[in-house]
Scaffold this motif. Structure first.
Motif, short mmCIF file in Angstrom:
data_model
loop_
_atom_site.label_atom_id
_atom_site.label_comp_id
_atom_site.label_asym_id
_atom_site.label_seq_id
_atom_site.Cartn_x
_atom_site.Cartn_y
_atom_site.Cartn_z
N GLY A 59 0.79 -1.22 0.00
CA GLY A 59 0.00 0.00 0.00
C GLY A 59 0.82 1.27 0.00
N GLU A 60 1.89 1.31 -0.79
CA GLU A 60 2.73 2.50 -0.94
C GLU A 60 3.42 2.91 0.36
N GLN A 61 3.71 1.92 1.20
CA GLN A 61 4.48 2.19 2.43
C GLN A 61 5.98 2.21 2.15
N ILE A 62 6.41 1.51 1.13
CA ILE A 62 7.83 1.47 0.77
C ILE A 62 8.21 2.79 0.11
N PRO A 63 9.39 3.34 0.39
CA PRO A 63 9.82 4.55 -0.33
C PRO A 63 9.89 4.29 -1.83
N VAL A 64 9.42 5.25 -2.61
CA VAL A 64 9.38 5.06 -4.06
C VAL A 64 10.78 4.81 -4.62
N GLU A 65 11.80 5.44 -4.03
CA GLU A 65 13.17 5.24 -4.52
C GLU A 65 13.59 3.78 -4.40
N LEU A 66 13.20 3.16 -3.30
CA LEU A 66 13.56 1.76 -3.07
C LEU A 66 12.82 0.85 -4.05
N MET A 67 11.54 1.13 -4.28
CA MET A 67 10.77 0.34 -5.22
C MET A 67 11.34 0.45 -6.63
N LEU A 68 11.62 1.66 -7.07
CA LEU A 68 12.14 1.86 -8.41
C LEU A 68 13.53 1.26 -8.58
N ASP A 69 14.34 1.33 -7.55
CA ASP A 69 15.68 0.76 -7.63
C ASP A 69 15.60 -0.75 -7.85
N MET A 70 14.72 -1.42 -7.10
CA MET A 70 14.60 -2.87 -7.27
C MET A 70 14.03 -3.21 -8.64
N CYS A 71 13.04 -2.45 -9.09
CA CYS A 71 12.47 -2.71 -10.43
C CYS A 71 13.54 -2.53 -11.51
N ASP A 85 4.87 -3.21 -11.13
CA ASP A 85 3.69 -2.84 -10.36
C ASP A 85 4.06 -1.60 -9.55
N LEU A 86 3.51 -0.45 -9.94
CA LEU A 86 3.84 0.82 -9.30
C LEU A 86 2.68 1.38 -8.49
N GLU A 87 1.85 0.47 -7.97
CA GLU A 87 0.73 0.83 -7.10
C GLU A 87 -0.06 1.99 -7.70
N ALA A 88 -0.30 3.07 -6.97
CA ALA A 88 -1.08 4.19 -7.49
C ALA A 88 -0.20 5.34 -7.97
N GLY A 89 1.11 5.06 -8.08
CA GLY A 89 2.01 6.10 -8.59
C GLY A 89 2.74 6.89 -7.52
N ASN A 109 1.79 -1.44 -13.98
CA ASN A 109 0.44 -1.37 -13.44
C ASN A 109 0.29 -0.03 -12.73
N LEU A 110 -0.89 0.57 -12.84
CA LEU A 110 -1.21 1.79 -12.12
C LEU A 110 -2.64 1.64 -11.62
N GLU A 111 -2.83 1.60 -10.31
CA GLU A 111 -4.14 1.29 -9.75
C GLU A 111 -4.94 2.55 -9.42
N ASP A 112 -6.28 2.42 -9.50
CA ASP A 112 -7.12 3.59 -9.23
C ASP A 112 -7.59 3.67 -7.78
N GLN A 113 -7.48 2.57 -7.02
CA GLN A 113 -7.91 2.55 -5.62
C GLN A 113 -9.35 3.03 -5.47
N LEU A 114 -10.12 2.92 -6.53
CA LEU A 114 -11.52 3.37 -6.58
C LEU A 114 -11.67 4.84 -6.21
N LYS A 115 -10.67 5.63 -6.54
CA LYS A 115 -10.79 7.07 -6.38
C LYS A 115 -11.81 7.60 -7.39
N PRO A 116 -12.28 8.83 -7.25
CA PRO A 116 -13.22 9.36 -8.23
C PRO A 116 -12.71 9.17 -9.65
N LEU A 117 -13.62 8.89 -10.57
CA LEU A 117 -13.24 8.55 -11.93
C LEU A 117 -12.38 9.63 -12.57
N ALA A 118 -12.73 10.89 -12.40
CA ALA A 118 -11.96 11.97 -13.02
C ALA A 118 -10.52 11.96 -12.54
N ASP A 119 -10.31 11.72 -11.24
CA ASP A 119 -8.95 11.67 -10.69
C ASP A 119 -8.19 10.47 -11.24
N SER A 120 -8.87 9.34 -11.36
CA SER A 120 -8.23 8.12 -11.86
C SER A 120 -7.83 8.27 -13.32
#
Length: 257
Positions: A59-71, A85-89, A109-120
């Motif tokens: 759920g985007e708890q990992i620092p983005v730098e760490l996620m991108l480095d591993m990817c 898989d980049l969660e919701a960005g 992958n980019l997930e919408d987390q069921l946010k409002p459609l316009a935001d997604s």
């Protein structure tokens, strides 16, 4: 191949008549083990699994730098295209996609987390624009959580929501629409009819049909999320229990690392 060529191939694999199976990995060792199989045409990372590797919750708890480095390490370790898989960005989908491309990632992958459609839709559009600015035909697997976060709603409601979101994501430039959940032939048939043949991506859990049936139904892609890491960890725990019980390591261990 250049990254642009690799990304174009990943896009082609999503729209080809054959179902694209991507087995999810979480580090270089797992990526190399899967890439060594002749059937592997592309690889996907699992954000949950990478986060767990570093001791973070999903759920985007990992620092983005760490996620991108591993990817990036995974992408540089194999010859096949890698979809991350980049969660919701991580708060900035466009910038996260731009940085992922810099790491050699061909799709995400980019997930919408069921946010409002316009935001997604805006998040999908930002991701597509960032890839276009880099000159990479990025394979964006836009995920809607219409089932994962909304399956308490009547069946027809969550399916209609998934179709509406999926169509909007495709209009914004997504390659494919990821609808993770545990459902069967009838639901998949409706999703494919509403979103498009070879435009729906699913996760191979629960009641999801076998790959051969998914291809017949017109599905583009199936992945397996954190389940693959759980299989590996289960095998590790089982062999440890056997050793603690006085047993020994199994014979014929393959030196995959």
């Amino acid at each position: 191949m250049t990254l642009a060529e690799t990304a174009a191939e990943l896009r082609r694999l999503h729209t080809a008549p054959e179902l694209l199976q991507v087995v999810n990995v979480w580090d270089v060792a797992s990526a190399k083990a899967i890439a060594a199989l002749p059937e592997t045409r592309a690889i996907a990372t699992a954000s949950h699994s990478i986060a767990a590797t570093f001791g973070y919750a999903d759920g985007e708890q990992i620092p983005v730098e760490l996620m991108l480095d591993m990817c990036g390490r995974i992408a540089r370790s194999v010859e096949v295209p890698v979809s991350a898989d980049l969660e919701a960005g991580y708060g900035d989908p466009g910038e996260t996609i731009r940085r992922a491309i810099g790491e050699g990632i061909a799709g995400a992958n980019l997930e919408d987390q069921l946010k409002p459609l316009a935001d997604s839709v805006a998040a999908v559009a930002a991701a597509v624009a960032a890839a276009d600015a880099e000159g990479v035909p990025f394979a964006l697997n836009a995920r809607t959580d219409a089932w994962l976060r909304g399956n308490e709603r009547p069946r027809e409601v969550w399916i209609a929501d998934a179709i509406e979101r999926g169509r909007a994501f495709l209009d914004a430039g997504a390659t494919c629409v990821f609808v993770p959940g545990s459902f069967g032939d009838d639901e998949i048939d409706e999703l494919v009819a509403g979103i498009g043949e070879r435009r729906v991506s699913v996760i191979g859990i629960g009641d999801i049909p076998l790959p051969s049936r998914l291809q017949e139904l017109g599905v583009a892609r199936v992945s397996y999320g954190p389940a693959t890491q759980r299989v590996a960890l289960g095998a590790l725990q089982d062999v440890a229990a056997e050793l603690y019980a006085g047993g020994r390591l199994p014979r014929g261990i393959r030196p995959l690392n």
